[in-house]
Design a protein around this motif. Structure first.
Motif, mmCIF file in Angstrom:
data_model
loop_
_atom_site.group_PDB
_atom_site.id
_atom_site.type_symbol
_atom_site.label_atom_id
_atom_site.label_comp_id
_atom_site.label_asym_id
_atom_site.label_seq_id
_atom_site.Cartn_x
_atom_site.Cartn_y
_atom_site.Cartn_z
ATOM 1 N N GLN A 102 -5.418 0.229 -8.612
ATOM 2 C CA GLN A 102 -6.187 -0.939 -8.162
ATOM 3 C C GLN A 102 -5.389 -1.795 -7.186
ATOM 4 O O GLN A 102 -5.940 -2.341 -6.228
ATOM 5 C CB GLN A 102 -6.617 -1.776 -9.370
ATOM 6 N N ILE A 103 -4.076 -1.923 -7.424
ATOM 7 C CA ILE A 103 -3.223 -2.642 -6.464
ATOM 8 C C ILE A 103 -3.262 -1.946 -5.110
ATOM 9 O O ILE A 103 -3.384 -2.591 -4.058
ATOM 10 C CB ILE A 103 -1.772 -2.722 -6.992
ATOM 11 N N HIS A 104 -3.185 -0.617 -5.151
ATOM 12 C CA HIS A 104 -3.216 0.188 -3.929
ATOM 13 C C HIS A 104 -4.531 -0.011 -3.175
ATOM 14 O O HIS A 104 -4.540 -0.226 -1.956
ATOM 15 C CB HIS A 104 -3.039 1.666 -4.294
ATOM 16 N N VAL A 105 -5.647 0.042 -3.909
ATOM 17 C CA VAL A 105 -6.970 -0.090 -3.275
ATOM 18 C C VAL A 105 -7.188 -1.499 -2.735
ATOM 19 O O VAL A 105 -7.620 -1.687 -1.593
ATOM 20 C CB VAL A 105 -8.084 0.274 -4.290
ATOM 21 N N MET A 106 -6.871 -2.506 -3.557
ATOM 22 C CA MET A 106 -7.124 -3.886 -3.147
ATOM 23 C C MET A 106 -6.287 -4.281 -1.926
ATOM 24 O O MET A 106 -6.795 -4.881 -0.977
ATOM 25 C CB MET A 106 -6.850 -4.845 -4.311
ATOM 26 N N THR A 107 -5.002 -3.933 -1.945
ATOM 27 C CA THR A 107 -4.147 -4.294 -0.816
ATOM 28 C C THR A 107 -4.502 -3.498 0.440
ATOM 29 O O THR A 107 -4.285 -3.969 1.556
ATOM 30 C CB THR A 107 -2.656 -4.069 -1.152
ATOM 31 N N VAL B 10 0.836 -1.210 0.000
ATOM 32 C CA VAL B 10 0.000 0.000 0.000
ATOM 33 C C VAL B 10 0.868 1.256 0.000
ATOM 34 O O VAL B 10 0.640 2.194 -0.783
ATOM 35 C CB VAL B 10 -0.944 0.013 1.226
ATOM 36 N N LEU B 11 1.859 1.278 0.866
ATOM 37 C CA LEU B 11 2.715 2.471 0.999
ATOM 38 C C LEU B 11 3.582 2.688 -0.244
ATOM 39 O O LEU B 11 3.732 3.816 -0.721
ATOM 40 C CB LEU B 11 3.584 2.344 2.243
ATOM 41 N N ILE B 12 4.136 1.603 -0.776
ATOM 42 C CA ILE B 12 5.000 1.721 -1.964
ATOM 43 C C ILE B 12 4.187 2.149 -3.189
ATOM 44 O O ILE B 12 4.609 3.013 -3.964
ATOM 45 C CB ILE B 12 5.726 0.388 -2.231
ATOM 46 N N SER B 13 3.000 1.545 -3.354
ATOM 47 C CA SER B 13 2.171 1.873 -4.521
ATOM 48 C C SER B 13 1.593 3.280 -4.439
ATOM 49 O O SER B 13 1.181 3.854 -5.460
ATOM 50 C CB SER B 13 1.030 0.856 -4.665
ATOM 51 N N SER B 14 1.550 3.852 -3.232
ATOM 52 C CA SER B 14 0.981 5.199 -3.074
ATOM 53 C C SER B 14 1.892 6.290 -3.643
ATOM 54 O O SER B 14 1.414 7.368 -4.011
ATOM 55 C CB SER B 14 0.712 5.486 -1.590
ATOM 56 N N VAL B 15 3.185 6.008 -3.727
ATOM 57 C CA VAL B 15 4.142 7.032 -4.181
ATOM 58 C C VAL B 15 3.915 7.427 -5.641
ATOM 59 O O VAL B 15 3.738 8.612 -5.942
ATOM 60 C CB VAL B 15 5.599 6.561 -3.951
#
Length: 247
Positions: free
Chosen positions: A109-114, A84-89
């Protein structure tokens, strides 16, 4: 309660609250969502630093059912939050506006799903520590005795929360959010109070379920140990009796 335990409880409570705020994206808007995410990231790092000794004990000692579940859940929670934190950047629009990736649907979508998986793992994590949390609160409030009426009342409340949480899970399509890729995103516009009540109830499913399942497992383990100990004592007595007869 000692100071370290109080600090950990405050950090854990703050993380829980901020996780709920971060998930209320449609209510808070993007900039608040990102600011909350930054604070949540710092608290998550602090939480792991304070509990760093736990990582050194993963492969040490005896691994019963409770400990295996604890290790698996904690590691999955760690991985989900890291993703979540890595994909948010790269998908940031306000705090890191110079990110080279713009409107990347897959990363979003990866950010939301995780984040939803992290929400579930967080609830299970809390459920595994629920007895410790309750004992700490009891010490803080000075409640030392037990009450059958209070116990029954809390169990009835837990059942009501779980029932409402199951209904909220269906209404908010939690299963789909955990398993299905949706290129258009998930939206559910409602009041802040409705969002809070629904998600607290959904958390209640996993907190209560984890707590009572582990209590059952612990009780079964205790019964098994007592039965084994009783059999071993009988075997020892029979050996002693046989030895006396021989002499």
């Amino acid at each position: 309660m000692n100071r370290n335990m109080l600090i950990r409880l405050v950090i854990d409570l703050s993380m829980t609250v901020l996780m709920l705020v971060a998930m209320a994206y449609q209510i808070t808007g993007n900039i608040i969502h990102e600011l909350v995410g930054v604070v949540l990231c710092l608290l998550f790092i602090t939480h792991n630093i304070l509990n760093r000794r736990w990582y050194k004990t993963i492969f040490k000692g005896k691994h019963n059912v409770r400990r295996i579940v604890s290790v698996v859940v904690n590691l999955l929670f760690l991985v989900s939050m890291a993703v979540v934190l890595i994909s948010s950047v790269p998908i940031s629009r306000d705090i890191i506006p110079f990110s080279p990736i713009n409107n990347d649907t897959v990363l979003l979508q990866i950010h939301v799903m995780t984040s939803y998986w992290g929400f579930i793992f967080m609830a299970v994590h809390i459920g595994m520590s629920w007895a410790t949390i309750v004992n700490s609160v009891r010490k803080m409030t000075g409640i030392t005795g037990t009450s059958r009426i209070r116990t029954i009342a809390f169990r009835v409340i837990a059942v009501l929360i779980v029932v409402y949480g199951v209904q909220a899970s269906f209404e908010r399509e939690m299963l789909n959010k955990l398993t299905i890729y949706n290129p258009f995103g998930w939206e559910f516009y409602d009041s802040s109070m409705g969002f809070l009540l629904d998600h607290l109830a959904i958390m209640g499913i996993y907190i209560s379920g984890t707590h009572y399942v582990l209590k059952f497992v612990q009780k079964q383990d205790k019964t098994r140990l007592e039965t084994t100990g009783f059999k071993e004592r009988n075997i020892e007595k029979n050996k002693n009796f046989q030895n006396k007869k021989v002499h």
